[in-house]
Scaffold this motif. Structure first.
Motif, PDB file in Angstrom:
ATOM      1  N   ASP A  69       8.616   7.489   0.350  1.00 21.29           N
ATOM      2  CA  ASP A  69       7.235   7.024   0.169  1.00 21.29           C
ATOM      3  C   ASP A  69       6.836   7.069  -1.302  1.00 21.29           C
ATOM      4  O   ASP A  69       6.165   6.158  -1.804  1.00 21.29           O
ATOM      5  N   LEU A  70       7.245   8.122  -1.995  1.00 21.21           N
ATOM      6  CA  LEU A  70       6.932   8.253  -3.416  1.00 21.21           C
ATOM      7  C   LEU A  70       7.606   7.148  -4.235  1.00 21.21           C
ATOM      8  O   LEU A  70       6.995   6.572  -5.149  1.00 21.21           O
ATOM      9  N   VAL A  71       8.833   6.830  -3.890  1.00 19.38           N
ATOM     10  CA  VAL A  71       9.545   5.744  -4.588  1.00 19.38           C
ATOM     11  C   VAL A  71       8.811   4.417  -4.375  1.00 19.38           C
ATOM     12  O   VAL A  71       8.624   3.645  -5.327  1.00 19.38           O
ATOM     13  N   LYS A  72       8.366   4.156  -3.161  1.00 20.45           N
ATOM     14  CA  LYS A  72       7.599   2.927  -2.888  1.00 20.45           C
ATOM     15  C   LYS A  72       6.316   2.902  -3.722  1.00 20.45           C
ATOM     16  O   LYS A  72       5.952   1.865  -4.277  1.00 20.45           O
ATOM     17  N   PHE A  73       5.635   4.035  -3.783  1.00 21.06           N
ATOM     18  CA  PHE A  73       4.413   4.134  -4.577  1.00 21.06           C
ATOM     19  C   PHE A  73       4.708   3.835  -6.044  1.00 21.06           C
ATOM     20  O   PHE A  73       4.000   3.056  -6.685  1.00 21.06           O
ATOM     21  N   LYS A  74       5.765   4.456  -6.580  1.00 19.68           N
ATOM     22  CA  LYS A  74       6.122   4.242  -7.988  1.00 19.68           C
ATOM     23  C   LYS A  74       6.477   2.790  -8.246  1.00 19.68           C
ATOM     24  O   LYS A  74       6.071   2.215  -9.261  1.00 19.68           O
ATOM     25  N   ASN A  75       7.216   2.180  -7.317  1.00 20.33           N
ATOM     26  CA  ASN A  75       7.563   0.764  -7.492  1.00 20.33           C
ATOM     27  C   ASN A  75       6.333  -0.134  -7.471  1.00 20.33           C
ATOM     28  O   ASN A  75       6.277  -1.136  -8.183  1.00 20.33           O
ATOM     29  N   LYS A  76       5.349   0.237  -6.676  1.00 17.18           N
ATOM     30  CA  LYS A  76       4.144  -0.572  -6.562  1.00 17.18           C
ATOM     31  C   LYS A  76       3.212  -0.365  -7.753  1.00 17.18           C
ATOM     32  O   LYS A  76       2.646  -1.331  -8.291  1.00 17.18           O
ATOM     33  N   GLY A  78       3.925   1.758 -10.647  1.00 18.51           N
ATOM     34  CA  GLY A  78       4.571   2.010 -11.919  1.00 18.51           C
ATOM     35  C   GLY A  78       4.483   3.436 -12.426  1.00 18.51           C
ATOM     36  O   GLY A  78       4.860   3.725 -13.557  1.00 18.51           O
ATOM     37  N   HIS A  79       3.944   4.330 -11.622  1.00 14.53           N
ATOM     38  CA  HIS A  79       3.856   5.737 -12.012  1.00 14.53           C
ATOM     39  C   HIS A  79       3.847   6.612 -10.776  1.00 14.53           C
ATOM     40  O   HIS A  79       3.682   6.135  -9.663  1.00 14.53           O
TER      41      HIS A  79
END
Length: 80
Positions: A69-76, A78-79
């Motif tokens: 979930d965190l990776v998806k958030f970062k991809n969306k 950028g942080h």
């Protein structure tokens, strides 16, 4: 599995407390098996549970889901 698309049943599951207790026992017996201690959980049952994607370590599975979930958030965004 069909309702939640996984076999990650929590220790306390109000929708089906009997299932939650049973899953908790399977995890307990699996850990006994891994420690070479007497366990009623036989290899054929372990294989059957593995074949449906059973999560033996619920905390590890939940941790990996949160990282995803965190990776998806970062991809969306950028942080993190």
């Amino acid at each position: 599995r069909q309702a939640h698309n996984n076999c990650l049943v929590p220790n306390k599951y109000d929708a089906d407390p009997g299932l939650a207790r049973w899953v908790k026992r399977q995890r307990y017996h699996y850990n006994l098996h891994l420690g070479n201690q007497p366990s009623p959980l036989k290899p054929d049952r372990i294989e059957l549970l593995n074949s449906i994607g059973f999560h033996w370590d619920a905390q590890e599975a939940q941790w990996k889901e949160r990282v995803a979930d965190l990776v998806k958030f970062k991809n969306k965004y950028g942080h993190t």
